[in-house]
Motif scaffolding. Structure first.
Motif, PDB file in Angstrom:
ATOM      1  N   GLY A 103     -15.609 -27.352 -31.117  1.00  0.00           N
ATOM      2  CA  GLY A 103     -14.628 -26.538 -31.820  1.00  0.00           C
ATOM      3  C   GLY A 103     -15.018 -25.076 -31.871  1.00  0.00           C
ATOM      4  N   GLU A 104     -14.286 -24.320 -32.703  1.00  0.00           N
ATOM      5  CA  GLU A 104     -14.519 -22.892 -32.820  1.00  0.00           C
ATOM      6  C   GLU A 104     -14.771 -22.454 -34.265  1.00  0.00           C
ATOM      7  OE1 GLU A 104     -11.324 -20.765 -31.081  1.00  0.00           O
ATOM      8  OE2 GLU A 104     -11.633 -21.570 -29.063  1.00  0.00           O
ATOM      9  N   ARG A 105     -14.001 -22.962 -35.214  1.00  0.00           N
ATOM     10  CA  ARG A 105     -14.054 -22.435 -36.575  1.00  0.00           C
ATOM     11  C   ARG A 105     -15.384 -22.749 -37.252  1.00  0.00           C
ATOM     12  NH1 ARG A 105      -9.535 -20.381 -38.755  1.00  0.00           N
ATOM     13  NH2 ARG A 105      -7.581 -20.610 -37.610  1.00  0.00           N
ATOM     14  N   PHE A 106     -15.816 -24.002 -37.230  1.00  0.00           N
ATOM     15  CA  PHE A 106     -17.071 -24.356 -37.882  1.00  0.00           C
ATOM     16  C   PHE A 106     -18.266 -23.727 -37.187  1.00  0.00           C
ATOM     17  CE2 PHE A 106     -20.550 -27.469 -38.702  1.00  0.00           C
ATOM     18  CZ  PHE A 106     -20.702 -27.195 -40.052  1.00  0.00           C
ATOM     19  N   PRO A 107     -18.358 -23.752 -35.853  1.00  0.00           N
ATOM     20  CA  PRO A 107     -19.487 -23.083 -35.202  1.00  0.00           C
ATOM     21  C   PRO A 107     -19.559 -21.588 -35.489  1.00  0.00           C
ATOM     22  CG  PRO A 107     -18.474 -24.631 -33.690  1.00  0.00           C
ATOM     23  CD  PRO A 107     -17.577 -24.551 -34.897  1.00  0.00           C
ATOM     24  N   SER A 108     -18.417 -20.920 -35.627  1.00  0.00           N
ATOM     25  CA  SER A 108     -18.448 -19.482 -35.895  1.00  0.00           C
ATOM     26  C   SER A 108     -19.066 -19.196 -37.259  1.00  0.00           C
ATOM     27  CB  SER A 108     -17.043 -18.886 -35.816  1.00  0.00           C
ATOM     28  OG  SER A 108     -16.207 -19.410 -36.845  1.00  0.00           O
ATOM     29  N   ALA A 109     -18.782 -20.057 -38.241  1.00  0.00           N
ATOM     30  CA  ALA A 109     -19.383 -19.875 -39.560  1.00  0.00           C
ATOM     31  C   ALA A 109     -20.894 -20.087 -39.499  1.00  0.00           C
ATOM     32  CB  ALA A 109     -18.744 -20.845 -40.561  1.00  0.00           C
ATOM     33  N   LEU A 110     -21.350 -21.087 -38.756  1.00  0.00           N
ATOM     34  CA  LEU A 110     -22.783 -21.335 -38.631  1.00  0.00           C
ATOM     35  C   LEU A 110     -23.471 -20.226 -37.848  1.00  0.00           C
ATOM     36  CD1 LEU A 110     -23.331 -25.166 -38.045  1.00  0.00           C
ATOM     37  CD2 LEU A 110     -24.085 -23.759 -39.959  1.00  0.00           C
ATOM     38  N   THR A 111     -22.772 -19.675 -36.859  1.00  0.00           N
ATOM     39  CA  THR A 111     -23.351 -18.564 -36.097  1.00  0.00           C
ATOM     40  C   THR A 111     -23.573 -17.354 -36.996  1.00  0.00           C
ATOM     41  OG1 THR A 111     -22.322 -19.313 -34.041  1.00  0.00           O
ATOM     42  CG2 THR A 111     -23.016 -17.015 -34.145  1.00  0.00           C
ATOM     43  N   ASP A 112     -22.605 -17.057 -37.855  1.00  0.00           N
ATOM     44  CA  ASP A 112     -22.778 -15.945 -38.789  1.00  0.00           C
ATOM     45  C   ASP A 112     -23.932 -16.206 -39.750  1.00  0.00           C
ATOM     46  OD1 ASP A 112     -20.693 -14.571 -37.659  1.00  0.00           O
ATOM     47  OD2 ASP A 112     -19.205 -15.312 -39.081  1.00  0.00           O
ATOM     48  N   PHE A 113     -24.061 -17.456 -40.205  1.00  0.00           N
ATOM     49  CA  PHE A 113     -25.167 -17.771 -41.100  1.00  0.00           C
ATOM     50  C   PHE A 113     -26.511 -17.593 -40.396  1.00  0.00           C
ATOM     51  CE2 PHE A 113     -28.313 -20.785 -42.714  1.00  0.00           C
ATOM     52  CZ  PHE A 113     -28.389 -20.392 -44.042  1.00  0.00           C
ATOM     53  N   SER A 114     -26.586 -18.043 -39.151  1.00  0.00           N
ATOM     54  CA  SER A 114     -27.844 -17.916 -38.421  1.00  0.00           C
ATOM     55  C   SER A 114     -28.153 -16.456 -38.092  1.00  0.00           C
ATOM     56  CB  SER A 114     -27.790 -18.747 -37.135  1.00  0.00           C
ATOM     57  OG  SER A 114     -26.857 -18.213 -36.208  1.00  0.00           O
ATOM     58  N   THR A 115     -27.122 -15.625 -37.961  1.00  0.00           N
ATOM     59  CA  THR A 115     -27.330 -14.221 -37.597  1.00  0.00           C
ATOM     60  C   THR A 115     -27.751 -13.376 -38.785  1.00  0.00           C
ATOM     61  OG1 THR A 115     -25.653 -14.450 -35.852  1.00  0.00           O
ATOM     62  CG2 THR A 115     -26.287 -12.213 -36.496  1.00  0.00           C
ATOM     63  N   PHE A 116     -27.073 -13.535 -39.918  1.00  0.00           N
ATOM     64  CA  PHE A 116     -27.323 -12.653 -41.063  1.00  0.00           C
ATOM     65  C   PHE A 116     -27.845 -13.384 -42.295  1.00  0.00           C
ATOM     66  CE2 PHE A 116     -23.943 -10.487 -38.604  1.00  0.00           C
ATOM     67  CZ  PHE A 116     -24.622  -9.314 -38.296  1.00  0.00           C
ATOM     68  N   GLY A 117     -28.001 -14.696 -42.193  1.00  0.00           N
ATOM     69  CA  GLY A 117     -28.477 -15.452 -43.350  1.00  0.00           C
ATOM     70  C   GLY A 117     -29.856 -15.022 -43.803  1.00  0.00           C
TER      71      GLY A 117
ATOM     72  N   PHE B 249     -12.064 -20.074 -46.060  1.00  0.00           N
ATOM     73  CA  PHE B 249     -13.163 -20.896 -45.595  1.00  0.00           C
ATOM     74  C   PHE B 249     -13.407 -20.677 -44.105  1.00  0.00           C
ATOM     75  CE2 PHE B 249     -12.765 -23.861 -49.321  1.00  0.00           C
ATOM     76  CZ  PHE B 249     -14.060 -23.662 -49.760  1.00  0.00           C
ATOM     77  N   SER B 250     -12.355 -20.299 -43.386  1.00  0.00           N
ATOM     78  CA  SER B 250     -12.461 -19.942 -41.978  1.00  0.00           C
ATOM     79  C   SER B 250     -11.672 -18.661 -41.765  1.00  0.00           C
ATOM     80  CB  SER B 250     -11.932 -21.068 -41.088  1.00  0.00           C
ATOM     81  OG  SER B 250     -12.154 -20.778 -39.725  1.00  0.00           O
ATOM     82  N   ASP B 251     -11.755 -18.111 -40.550  1.00  0.00           N
ATOM     83  CA  ASP B 251     -11.078 -16.844 -40.276  1.00  0.00           C
ATOM     84  C   ASP B 251      -9.572 -16.986 -40.434  1.00  0.00           C
ATOM     85  OD1 ASP B 251     -13.434 -15.454 -39.583  1.00  0.00           O
ATOM     86  OD2 ASP B 251     -13.400 -16.354 -37.591  1.00  0.00           O
ATOM     87  N   PRO B 252      -8.935 -16.126 -41.232  1.00  0.00           N
ATOM     88  CA  PRO B 252      -7.479 -16.154 -41.324  1.00  0.00           C
ATOM     89  C   PRO B 252      -6.841 -15.897 -39.956  1.00  0.00           C
ATOM     90  CG  PRO B 252      -8.413 -14.883 -43.126  1.00  0.00           C
ATOM     91  CD  PRO B 252      -9.539 -15.167 -42.167  1.00  0.00           C
ATOM     92  N   PRO B 253      -5.751 -16.578 -39.648  1.00  0.00           N
ATOM     93  CA  PRO B 253      -5.125 -16.423 -38.335  1.00  0.00           C
ATOM     94  C   PRO B 253      -4.336 -15.125 -38.237  1.00  0.00           C
ATOM     95  CG  PRO B 253      -3.819 -17.895 -39.673  1.00  0.00           C
ATOM     96  CD  PRO B 253      -5.039 -17.553 -40.490  1.00  0.00           C
ATOM     97  N   TYR B 254      -4.048 -14.732 -37.011  1.00  0.00           N
ATOM     98  CA  TYR B 254      -3.237 -13.543 -36.782  1.00  0.00           C
ATOM     99  C   TYR B 254      -2.482 -13.719 -35.468  1.00  0.00           C
ATOM    100  CZ  TYR B 254      -7.033 -12.286 -33.593  1.00  0.00           C
ATOM    101  OH  TYR B 254      -7.967 -12.295 -32.585  1.00  0.00           O
TER     102      TYR B 254
END
Length: 405
Positions: A206-220, A131-136
């Protein structure tokens, strides 16, 4: 008998949906676009040339093709489609996680590592369901002479695509309904969201939720364009609309990028609004001009088998290509230790093309070693090298057996 299904993003011949402008004849063209997208992604991640995403916006193309395939599949009940897509998406990620997480743990990553105290075990769940980026682990020392430092960052780099793809799949039933009801509003909604983020009209903590929305706005918008193409919405437009509007939208994105210090180190990937506009305009044109290829054109027939292989192992190639690049670069740099090489062949050592070729050799190894996960996930008979040769008498370049939609 259970019907085998295609891997995520891999097109398969299907019966045309009502209202669809064309049927399965479009698949060859889509296969070519997907193969070009993967090829360009590997070259870009090796060289970092900022102009490559302008020549061919790979991510926008890949999301558009996946959106088209998702719209085809949604003729079936949405829960069944989503469950099938998730089942085919996750096993290749799990194989990557077993290798990557094990390597990070062996180099000291664990519950007490900086950045994940107390939350380490919870964060590992993102390697199971992203659901969010796996950690590393950050700042790992690498393995001298084999893989460079901070290898985990390169290893995990492509995982944003898996996370974004998962969210698009979950949202697709709602997006398809909205597209049928309000096509123009739905198509341009992600771009409007990208503009709102860029102008600071919407700020999320935060970081995780905004990053998902940014990807949606970029390539959605590209994903929705793929759905609109399958629904026949683009076909119903007057023929002059797309050639008139698409270049203008792409040029606005290019203008924005050029006025925000576009160049190496600051390319479209760091400019979500410019990326959204350029990808949208380019993908719209590519979908508009899509030819009717029931078979490969003569000039492309010689490339049918490699194109088939790239499509059959698209997820595996995308997941493993970054670490293949890092290992190849690390090994290639060792040649500088030999006097004869840097004294007489420095031009060769500085060229990206030998590294690019060797990277694809290593990617081929990963296809053989890990590609079976895509077959098992799709309930297909595992194959080491699915380039169409075992297709029961079909000519090379046809679909691997069992990839029915």
């Amino acid at each position: 008998m259970t019907t085998p299904e295609p891997s995520p993003g891999v097109a398969a011949p299907v019966t045309p949906a009502p209202g669809s402008p064309r049927g399965p004849v479009r698949d060859r063209y889509f296969d070519l676009l997907r193969a070009l997208a993967l090829f360009r992604v590997v070259l870009y991640h090796l060289t970092g040339w900022a102009w490559l995403p302008l020549v061919f916006p790979s991510m926008g193309v890949m999301f558009a093709l996946a959106g088209n395939l998702m719209a085809r599949s949604l003729k079936r009940p949405p829960t069944q489609v989503i469950r099938g897509r998730i089942r085919r998406l996750l096993p290749p990620l799990w194989v990557l996680g077993v290798v990557g997480v094990t390597g990070m743990v062996l180099q000291g990553w664990g519950p007490d590592s900086e950045g994940y105290p107390g939350w380490w075990w919870f964060h590992l769940l993102y390697w199971i369901f992203p659901f969010s980026d796996p950690p590393y682990a950050e700042g790992l020392p690498g393995i001298h002479g084999f893989v460079g430092e901070n290898w985990a960052a390169d290893f995990a780099g492509p995982l944003w695509y898996i996370r974004a793809y998962l969210w698009y799949v979950l949202l697709s039933p709602f997006l398809l309904k909205a597209l049928r009801a309000m096509p123009v509003v739905t198509v341009f909604m992600p771009i409007a969201l990208a503009l709102a983020f860029e102008q600071g009209w919407i700020v999320l903590p935060g970081e995780r939720f905004p990053s998902a929305l940014t990807d949606f706005s970029t390539f959605g918008a590209c994903w929705i364009l793929g759905m609109a193409h399958h629904e026949g919405i683009l076909k119903r437009l007057p023929r002059y609309i797309v050639p008139s509007v698409a270049p203008a939208i792409a040029c606005v994105g290019l203008w924005y990028a050029l006025n925000h210090d576009f160049g190496n180190g600051n390319d479209l990937d760091s400019m979500p609004l410019a990326q959204a506009l350029w990808s949208f305009g380019t993908v719209l044109l590519l979908l508009h001009i899509s030819p009717s290829w029931s078979e490969w054109p003569n000039r492309l027939r010689r490339f049918a088998r490699p194109i088939t292989l790239l499509n059959s192992r698209a997820v595996t190639i995308y997941l493993w290509h970054n670490i293949c690049i890092l290992i190849t670069v690390t090994q290639w740099d060792r040649l500088w230790e030999f006097d004869i090489m840097w004294q007489h062949f420095s031009w060769l050592l500085e060229s990206p093309w030998p590294v690019f070729a060797l990277t694809w050799v290593l990617i081929g190894v990963c296809v053989v070693a890990f590609g079976w996960a895509e077959d098992l996930a799709a309930k297909r008979r595992p194959q080491l090298w699915p380039d169409g040769r075992e297709s029961g008498g079909r000519r090379a370049g046809s679909r691997p057996s069992g990839t029915s939609g």
